[in-house]
Motif scaffolding. Sequence first.
Motif, PDB file in Angstrom:
ATOM      1  N   PRO A  17       0.823  -1.213   0.000  1.00 20.16           N
ATOM      2  CA  PRO A  17       0.000   0.000   0.000  1.00 20.16           C
ATOM      3  C   PRO A  17       0.860   1.266   0.000  1.00 20.16           C
ATOM      4  N   THR A  18       1.539   1.484  -1.088  1.00 21.83           N
ATOM      5  CA  THR A  18       2.452   2.620  -1.192  1.00 21.83           C
ATOM      6  C   THR A  18       2.570   3.024  -2.642  1.00 21.83           C
ATOM      7  N   GLY A  19       3.395   4.032  -2.918  1.00 20.09           N
ATOM      8  CA  GLY A  19       3.603   4.494  -4.280  1.00 20.09           C
ATOM      9  C   GLY A  19       4.640   3.667  -5.015  1.00 20.09           C
ATOM     10  N   HIS A  20       5.222   4.259  -6.041  1.00 19.17           N
ATOM     11  CA  HIS A  20       6.082   3.541  -6.989  1.00 19.17           C
ATOM     12  C   HIS A  20       7.482   3.257  -6.447  1.00 19.17           C
ATOM     13  N   TRP A  21       7.818   3.767  -5.264  1.00 21.96           N
ATOM     14  CA  TRP A  21       9.179   3.655  -4.762  1.00 21.96           C
ATOM     15  C   TRP A  21       9.194   2.970  -3.398  1.00 21.96           C
ATOM     16  N   PRO A  22       8.801   1.698  -3.325  1.00 19.03           N
ATOM     17  CA  PRO A  22       8.691   1.040  -2.014  1.00 19.03           C
ATOM     18  C   PRO A  22      10.030   0.887  -1.302  1.00 19.03           C
ATOM     19  N   MET A  23      11.123   0.840  -2.048  1.00 21.84           N
ATOM     20  CA  MET A  23      12.436   0.732  -1.397  1.00 21.84           C
ATOM     21  C   MET A  23      12.780   2.002  -0.625  1.00 21.84           C
ATOM     22  N   LEU A  24      12.075   3.106  -0.940  1.00 20.07           N
ATOM     23  CA  LEU A  24      12.273   4.356  -0.224  1.00 20.07           C
ATOM     24  C   LEU A  24      11.164   4.626   0.784  1.00 20.07           C
ATOM     25  N   SER A  25       9.958   4.158   0.489  1.00 17.22           N
ATOM     26  CA  SER A  25       8.813   4.457   1.356  1.00 17.22           C
ATOM     27  C   SER A  25       8.565   3.394   2.419  1.00 17.22           C
ATOM     28  N   CYS A  26       8.864   2.138   2.127  1.00 16.41           N
ATOM     29  CA  CYS A  26       8.593   1.074   3.109  1.00 16.41           C
ATOM     30  C   CYS A  26       9.568  -0.090   2.904  1.00 16.41           C
ATOM     31  N   PRO A  27      10.863   0.139   3.113  1.00 18.72           N
ATOM     32  CA  PRO A  27      11.857  -0.911   2.837  1.00 18.72           C
ATOM     33  C   PRO A  27      11.669  -2.165   3.679  1.00 18.72           C
ATOM     34  N   ALA A  28      11.194  -2.030   4.924  1.00 22.02           N
ATOM     35  CA  ALA A  28      10.990  -3.218   5.758  1.00 22.02           C
ATOM     36  C   ALA A  28       9.876  -4.090   5.183  1.00 22.02           C
ATOM     37  N   GLU A  29       8.776  -3.454   4.775  1.00 20.15           N
ATOM     38  CA  GLU A  29       7.667  -4.200   4.193  1.00 20.15           C
ATOM     39  C   GLU A  29       8.062  -4.817   2.857  1.00 20.15           C
ATOM     40  N   LEU A  30       8.843  -4.079   2.063  1.00 16.57           N
ATOM     41  CA  LEU A  30       9.328  -4.625   0.803  1.00 16.57           C
ATOM     42  C   LEU A  30      10.212  -5.848   1.048  1.00 16.57           C
ATOM     43  N   THR A  31      11.056  -5.768   2.049  1.00 13.73           N
ATOM     44  CA  THR A  31      11.924  -6.895   2.382  1.00 13.73           C
ATOM     45  C   THR A  31      11.110  -8.136   2.713  1.00 13.73           C
ATOM     46  N   ASP A  32      10.064  -7.958   3.508  1.00 20.41           N
ATOM     47  CA  ASP A  32       9.216  -9.092   3.869  1.00 20.41           C
ATOM     48  C   ASP A  32       8.595  -9.732   2.635  1.00 20.41           C
ATOM     49  N   VAL A  33       8.119  -8.894   1.720  1.00 19.62           N
ATOM     50  CA  VAL A  33       7.501  -9.400   0.497  1.00 19.62           C
ATOM     51  C   VAL A  33       8.530 -10.138  -0.360  1.00 19.62           C
TER      52      VAL A  33
END
Length: 507
Positions: A229-245
Amino acid sequence: MTAFILVSGMFTGTHIWQDTVAHLTAAGAEVHTVALTGLDGPRAAAAPRVDLETHIADVLAVIDSVGAAGDRRIVLVGHDYGIHPAVGAADRRAERIERIVHLDSGLPRDGVPALAAVPDQSLRERLAGADGADGVLPPPTLDEWPRWGSTAGVPDAALDRLTALAAPQPLGTLLQPLRLTGAVEPVPTTGVLCTGNGTSIELVQMLVRLGDPALRPLTDPRVSFFELPTGHWPMLSCPAELTDVLLRAAAGEGHRLEPVDEAAGPGHLQPFLMDVPDVPRERHGNVDFYLPDAEEPRPAVVFVHGGPVPADARPTPRDWPGLTGYARCVAGDGAVGVLLDHRLHDLGDYERAAADVAAAVELARADPRVDQDRIALWFFSGGGLITADWLDAPPAWLRCLAATYPVLAPLPNWGLSETRLRPARAVANAGDLPVVLTRVGREMPEIAATVEEFLAAAKDCGADVEVIDVPNGHHGFETIDVTDESRTAVRHALRTVLDHAFGGHAR
């Protein structure tokens, strides 16, 4: 052990992965980032003759540097443009790749350049066919990033750094067609969809239900999906959540799409939810007239389908049961139903689709069986953007404008930030034009947000908008939600539109 190889997108370098690398490493994963030639480093200077093959070679070098030990499982992650060199490299090292992750990116195809996936429609038109393979595309300024994808969730400091480190994109990387042998096709894939950028699993599932053969591979059991649930730059907006995914994707987890039931056919080709009268139909080029049993000129309702719809889709929208059902119903009630195929085949086609709609309206008004001063327009789904033309300057003969589960603003990843087709702005000029909006309760959130934006704007300017709610209805409910609630909503909408079209005249 899992080895992640991360490939960044346009204008960016390895720096964007800093936080994601830290999280993956802490989780015990091996991580490599790819320095793409001409892009990595502060304001990197583009090397001469950098093209897509150059970047594929960059990815291959990292793949080959990762040991070939039997327990080494490579997960190749491509963000944005980066999916093109990632897939190109995977096609040449398919036996080494455990999984490809498409991080808010498209589906690269053999023979198609990365330019086709650039969201900015005006840029695509400007660069298409360009000879400047040696040139570069300047990086965005701070306020231009939304043209390349939603920046929702990105902290200001991170956006400032993204801008400071952005590098010019070599044009050859966008213009050179991708060449694939097919070796990559069996490699499992995962799509990570950023809902704040306008894409969701539900939206992809809906597109699959439309029966587009190009999307059929997405229902393969080897293909999985996640949402963030974020914009086009998840590595900048939610890196922890991106890591889990990413870790879950590497483990083979994720949502699988439902394939279309070949026996039943796609949902939009199921029968209309009500019995419809058998009325005469005349075909005039790309326009069909459904004619009432009447001697004198009658009002007309022009139905505008959504899209984009692939140019080779069969049947075409004017033969879809949901739309023909509406047209037959209005003819049975004494008005002329007008149904057209317009040319919204791609997100860049809105201008010509709008022209097709205007031409169909004039064709209808010129017909002697139509009362040229009593016309209603009814838009569906992605056709909703075209309402802006008619809201902004409604002609005197336009008695009503209807919209059913419409898209009423371009989604962030559509690359239409500069389009004039923005109904929420245009409604301020609608005056006393009646607007009938059918809203479904189970709408996709990214589309529902555009409807709420429109309704807020309509309220602010005092526009005449009647909302008909279908609380349990989905997008395209007329053929997939065959319930009394749905029938009641359709009857209500038909009655309201026709009352405005007839304007007190006998039917």
